[in-house]
Scaffold this active site. Structure first.
Site, PDB file in Angstrom:
ATOM      1  N   ASP A 238       6.615  -0.229  -3.869  1.00 44.34           N
ATOM      2  CA  ASP A 238       6.885   0.403  -5.166  1.00 44.34           C
ATOM      3  C   ASP A 238       6.944   1.931  -5.031  1.00 44.34           C
ATOM      4  O   ASP A 238       7.815   2.581  -5.618  1.00 44.34           O
ATOM      5  CB  ASP A 238       5.775   0.051  -6.175  1.00 44.34           C
ATOM      6  CG  ASP A 238       5.882  -1.374  -6.700  1.00 44.34           C
ATOM      7  OD1 ASP A 238       6.970  -1.965  -6.616  1.00 44.34           O
ATOM      8  OD2 ASP A 238       4.866  -1.885  -7.209  1.00 44.34           O
ATOM      9  N   HIS A 261       3.454   3.188 -11.372  1.00 47.43           N
ATOM     10  CA  HIS A 261       4.792   3.804 -11.422  1.00 47.43           C
ATOM     11  C   HIS A 261       4.738   5.161 -12.111  1.00 47.43           C
ATOM     12  O   HIS A 261       5.389   6.109 -11.689  1.00 47.43           O
ATOM     13  CB  HIS A 261       5.769   2.888 -12.147  1.00 47.43           C
ATOM     14  CG  HIS A 261       6.055   1.631 -11.377  1.00 47.43           C
ATOM     15  ND1 HIS A 261       6.690   1.642 -10.153  1.00 47.43           N
ATOM     16  CD2 HIS A 261       5.789   0.338 -11.641  1.00 47.43           C
ATOM     17  CE1 HIS A 261       6.805   0.401  -9.708  1.00 47.43           C
ATOM     18  NE2 HIS A 261       6.263  -0.412 -10.587  1.00 47.43           N
TER      19      HIS A 261
HETATM   20 ZN   LIG Z   1       6.822  -3.856  -7.371  1.00 47.24          ZN
END
Ligand SMILES: [Zn+2]
Length: 275
Positions: A238, A261
């Site tokens: 990610d 994120h």
């Molecule tokens: Zn992910």
């Protein structure tokens, strides 16, 4: 570093994690300097959404790019695969609002890219900016930082109350070989006690035991894992996808702990502001 694009095109369809909508993605070569960008081919005039930090408009559980109603969600695994495989320029056509989750990892994207192959677009070595001073962002005890280093590396730590996850760390160099072997196969994971809440919030409509590892108090619901520390490796996946929104990877050691994120993107924005 020379720039590369795909030697041909590849197509992949599947269900989006949050929307539950099935979309088809077609990845095509793009000209030198065009970067990686999405094209919503299902909408009038096929609007273009650049895979850049400035286009991020939501970071709740996945990274979403767009402007107003035109968006593309959960871009991070596909973008990590492109960046990890060394694809600088790519036109990514998509006929819906969310990138397919596939098996929850970047493996299918990475294998597809490897199969198509790359072409070199610039013969001259371009200078990649290096991080000269530590740059960091934090929220509570979570942080992400970029520290000066002699080669680009990613390190990540997570800490969960669930014994099956617990405290995990992973560190790897950012080379294509390391990415394919150690990071691309690591799948999305979720916590059993959050699933009902997320579903009630209209999220994870496309989530299933086929595309996400689910962890409960008594362990994993759908073993076996691909790596003993698969969850933290997925966090690196990610992070790679989110940092790729800079358009390049500055030479640095990226270190994150319990981040999301939201913090990944905050660091990317700070790097853009400072170098
Ligand atoms: Zn992910």
């Amino acid at each position: 570093m020379a720039q590369h694009t795909l030697a041909g095109e590849m197509t992949q369809a599947g269900v989006g994690l949050h929307s539950g909508v099935t979309t088809k993605v077609r990845i095509l070569p793009a000209e030198l300097g065009k970067g990686r960008y999405f094209v919503r081919v299902d909408l009038p005039d096929a609007p273009i959404i650049p895979a850049q930090v400035a286009a991020v408009n939501q970071t709740l559980l996945s990274t979403q790019l767009g402007k107003g109603d035109v968006c593309v969600r959960t871009v991070e695994h596909l973008l990590a695969a492109l960046a990890g495989m060394g694809v600088n320029n790519a036109r990514i056509e998509i006929d819906g609002p969310e990138v397919p989750l596939l098996d929850g990892s970047a493996q299918i994207w990475a294998e597809g890219i490897a199969q198509v192959g790359l072409v070199c677009q610039s013969s001259e070595d371009e200078q990649i900016p290096a991080i000269e001073h530590p740059i960091w962002v934090r929220q509570g005890d979570a942080f992400v930082c970029a520290v000066p280093a002699s080669e680009t590396r990613f390190s990540y730590g997570i800490d969960f109350d669930l014994p099956a996850i617990g405290n995990q760390w992973h560190s790897c160099l950012f080379t294509t070989e390391d990415f394919i072997r150690d990071i691309a196969p690591a799948r999305t994971f979720g916590l059993l006690h959050q699933i009902e809440y997320l579903q009630q919030s209209g999220l994870i409509k496309g989530g299933s035991l086929e595309n996400a590892l689910v962890c409960g108090p008594d362990g994993w619901l759908n073993p076996p894992l691909r790596f003993a520390n698969e969850p933290v490796r997925h966090k690196i996946l990610d992070l790679v996808g989110d940092i790729s929104l800079l358009g390049y990877f500055p030479q640095a050691h990226f270190v994150a702990y319990k981040a999301s994120h939201n913090l990944h993107i905050e660091l990317a924005q700070k790097i853009l502001d400072l170098i």
